[in-house]
Write an enzyme that holds these catalytic residues in place. Structure first.
Site, PDB file in Angstrom:
ATOM      1  N   SER A 211      -0.861   6.405   2.623  1.00  0.00           N
ATOM      2  CA  SER A 211       0.167   5.551   2.546  1.00  0.00           C
ATOM      3  C   SER A 211      -0.641   4.076   1.978  1.00  0.00           C
ATOM      4  O   SER A 211      -1.140   4.098   1.221  1.00  0.00           O
ATOM      5  CB  SER A 211       1.077   5.393   4.079  1.00  0.00           C
ATOM      6  OG  SER A 211       1.912   4.490   3.601  1.00  0.00           O
ATOM      7  N   ASP A 303       9.664  10.240  -2.140  1.00  0.00           N
ATOM      8  CA  ASP A 303       9.085   9.550  -1.021  1.00  0.00           C
ATOM      9  C   ASP A 303       9.954   8.937  -0.061  1.00  0.00           C
ATOM     10  O   ASP A 303      10.399   7.893  -0.673  1.00  0.00           O
ATOM     11  CB  ASP A 303       7.828   8.788  -1.512  1.00  0.00           C
ATOM     12  CG  ASP A 303       6.747   8.026  -0.377  1.00  0.00           C
ATOM     13  OD1 ASP A 303       7.357   7.816   0.462  1.00  0.00           O
ATOM     14  OD2 ASP A 303       5.630   8.052  -0.823  1.00  0.00           O
ATOM     15  N   HIS A 370       6.639  11.759   3.596  1.00  0.00           N
ATOM     16  CA  HIS A 370       5.478  10.552   3.420  1.00  0.00           C
ATOM     17  C   HIS A 370       4.246  11.077   3.946  1.00  0.00           C
ATOM     18  O   HIS A 370       4.437  11.032   5.070  1.00  0.00           O
ATOM     19  CB  HIS A 370       6.247   9.449   3.792  1.00  0.00           C
ATOM     20  CG  HIS A 370       5.352   8.156   3.409  1.00  0.00           C
ATOM     21  ND1 HIS A 370       4.958   7.827   1.873  1.00  0.00           N
ATOM     22  CD2 HIS A 370       4.552   7.444   4.250  1.00  0.00           C
ATOM     23  CE1 HIS A 370       4.178   6.625   2.055  1.00  0.00           C
ATOM     24  NE2 HIS A 370       3.895   6.358   3.510  1.00  0.00           N
TER      25      HIS A 370
END
Length: 430
Positions: A211, A303, A370
């Protein structure tokens, strides 16, 4: 709680915490949700959640937090002024001279208010960080869970600056608010310490992150290579860090405005003097064009973080028509799925230039998830997501060790039955 109590709580929640604070809290809540289910080995898909499997986090080593107390003298401080920190699990056997460095993620803060809120969380202060964390997925030391990197030295660098380890302002007082924007110094200071602890003598090294940590991996990849001029193999791997600069469903580029605020607040622009003039440096699709070090990109085309914050941010959907869809892809109607397929097309288009790089690798699947490298179930297990019968772990290993070219691109949703599709409906409706 009764229905009335829940309704009153939601009203209080919206009034008490602004949208940026709610976004930070929701990110933390989502992260906890993912850990609880994926780390426990629970399957999240069209079927009912199954019980724990042999990939349970109960077998994961708990790794102590190391606080860099000397960092203050170098100006390397978390948002609240506390020293930065990391977790180090020593390698063994043939992996004792190999290093994997993971940069933690956790979104960004774009205003004094949202950054101030982080000061009382692990994302802004080492005082709130867990003193031990389990190492799973790519950080696991169990061969069956992490066959290529299990015995390497592994580091998890904690994230507490709010700008992907890249901002720097000398003055800690901003409009009367005391905040330390020192992400670049944190990166430099922790790398210096790791070099002294053996990284400098590594024979192979991999920089990775998830991330916001994945974005940091794009940003610092060539820096990492430069720190290790005598290391035979240095490569980088970003998980869930390829953020698109796309319009939201209302036609606005909300994410570009958000990133611009982060860049200006933390003076990230100094890190990319040639980039700011044409685009924000937070855009991985621009950064990767100039990265020379071999790079691997892992990203789902659906995502869920990007769907919730780039494609359908709250302000773009005032009637909440997308609420059920962006919490659970199986609740999307035909028109919403068409929009999601357009987002997928945009991601593949943005990756087309990178795909031509000979030293690059890719695993672009069609899961609603994610970050996939930090959990045993998604990284490497009998039930892991696959493309062409290959797990993410196998794809990354093939690329890193030059066993074969690895550029895997999945078919569109819902074609891949091995996918994990996160169901976020249980989270608070912020």
């Amino acid at each position: 709680m009764s229905g009335g109590e829940i309704h009153r709580f939601r009203i209080w929640w919206r009034r008490r915490w602004g949208p940026e604070r709610r976004a930070t809290f929701s990110w933390l809540l989502a992260a906890v949700f993912v850990v609880l289910f994926l780390a426990a080995g629970s399957r999240i898909g069209d079927n009912v959640l199954s019980g724990p499997t042999t990939t349970s986090s109960s077998s994961a080593p708990l790794v102590d937090l190391t606080i860099v107390h000397s960092a203050g003298a170098k100006g390397a401080l978390c948002l609240d002024g506390s020293p930065p920190a990391y977790h180090l699990l020593r390698g063994f056997g043939s992996g004792s001279d190999k290093w994997l460095v993971h940069l933690e993620g956790g979104g960004w803060c774009q205003s004094l208010d949202s950054c101030s809120f982080r000061k009382s969380t692990p994302l802004g202060s080492s005082y709130y960080m867990e003193r031990q964390v389990p190492f799973m997925g790519i950080l696991s030391n169990i061969p069956s869970q992490n066959p290529d990197f299990y015995n390497w030295n592994k580091v998890k660098v904690r994230y507490c600056d709010g700008a992907s380890f890249s901002g720097y302002r000398e003055n800690e007082v901003q409009d009367g608010t005391k905040l330390f924007f020192r992400g670049q110094r944190i990166w430099e200071t922790i790398m210096d310490e790791l070099l002294q602890k053996g990284l400098a003598n590594a024979k192979q090294a991999l920089l990775t992150g998830c991330s916001a940590g994945g974005l940091a991996t794009f940003i610092h990849c060539d820096d990492f290579q430069a720190l290790l001029p005598n290391v035979a193999t240095v490569k980088c791997f970003a998980d869930g860090g390829f953020f698109l600069n796309e319009k939201d469903i209302s036609g606005r580029r909300s994410i570009k405005s958000f990133y611009s605020n982060v860049v200006q607040l933390q003076d990230v622009g100094n890190r990319f003097p040639d980039c700011v003039s044409r685009t924000e440096p937070s855009q991985a699709e621009e950064i990767i064009k100039n990265v020379k070090t071999p790079f691997f990109i892992l990203n789902p085309t659906y995502d869920f973080w990007q769907i919730q914050h780039i494609l359908v941010p709250a302000e773009s959907d005032p009637e909440h028509a997308w609420l059920r869809c962006k919490l659970n892809i199986r609740h999307c109607d035909s028109n919403q799925l068409k929009t999601l397929q357009g987002f997928r097309d945009a991601m593949l288009s943005s990756l087309s230039e990178f795909k031509q790089k000979k030293n690059g690798g890719m695993f672009i699947n069609s899961c609603f998830v994610h970050c996939q490298s930090l959990y045993n179930q998604t990284w490497h297990s009998p039930n892991s997501p696959r493309i062409n019968n290959k797990t993410i772990s196998e794809a990354v290993g093939d690329w890193f060790f030059d066993r074969k070219e690895t550029k895997e691109i999945d078919c569109p949703y819902p074609c891949n039955p091995t996918c994990y599709h996160m169901n976020l409906s249980q989270l608070s409706k912020s």
